[in-house]
Scaffold this motif. Structure first.
Motif: not given
Length: 235
Positions: A27, A176-177, A180
């Protein structure tokens, strides 16, 4: 996701990396900064299983890079600072070549190639030979090839160099995807403004040694990342 423990790499008598320890969790987008010759690229190549090392250990998702390099490489993607691709291949042929290596099914590869090629605006150019690509186009193709097998860890060396502003924005969104969804990213950059806005954590290396690391707030406090880096680099 990535554990670097007491990593030491020598070139002759010189220690390019000296007892480096870093932990990157799932993450996290983890930035790695330092001046030229500080040991960033050597560290990234060691993490990717491209470069051997004399001391220490590196684990990817609990698997030793030293003992099980192939198993680690199945979990990661590595993007060098200069994408050195096969010039005789077309873009689409190269992507299918990478998909074959990672044994991605026809349906999945088709969907992922379309998703990422559309995102980077490269779809119309995939039929062209890579020899006709600009540096920025090669960088986009390298990024697409890195993402199509859905790696758990992406290791990138100066990924924003050569990208136009739109592609750079797309890359930030995709980074970021991926995180996540439980992945992790470890990347070097000289663009400190990008690192400050994008990274969850950052590490500063000088002459092969870690001089500061932590969350962005822990590292920079009330100053900018650029101010902190310049102060530490000059000591």
């Amino acid at each position: 996701m990535l554990k670097i423990e007491n990593l030491t790499k020598r070139y002759g008598e010189k220690k390019a990396v000296d007892g480096l320890s870093l932990h990157i969790e799932s993450g996290e987008i983890y930035g790695f900064i330092g001046h030229n010759g500080a040991g960033k690229t050597t560290t990234l190549k060691a993490c990717a299983g491209i470069l051997g090392f004399e001391e220490g250990e590196i684990f990817v998702d609990g698997v030793s890079v030293r003992k099980e390099p192939l198993a680690c490489k199945q979990k990661i993607a590595y993007i060098p600072d200069n994408p050195d691709l096969y010039p005789f291949m077309s873009g689409i042929r190269f992507l299918h070549f990478i998909a074959d290596i990672f044994q991605i099914g026809a349906k999945e590869r088709g969907e992922r190639i379309k998703k990422y090629a559309d995102a980077f605006g490269l779809t119309a150019d995939l039929a062209l030979p890579i020899s006709a690509y600009s540096h920025g186009m090669k960088q986009k193709l390298a990024l697409i090839s890195a993402l199509i097998h859905e790696p758990k860890l992406v290791i990138m060396d100066e990924p924003f160099v050569g990208l136009d502003p739109k592609a750079a924005h797309t890359l930030k969104e995709l980074m970021r995807e991926l995180c996540d969804k439980g992945g992790a990213i470890f990347f070097s950059t000289h663009v400190l403004e990008v690192a400050e806005k994008l990274c969850d954590k950052v590490a500063i290396i000088k002459d092969g040694k870690l001089i500061k690391s932590g969350t962005m707030d822990e590292v920079k406090g009330d100053d900018s990342l650029e101010e902190v880096f310049l102060e530490l680099a000059e000591k």
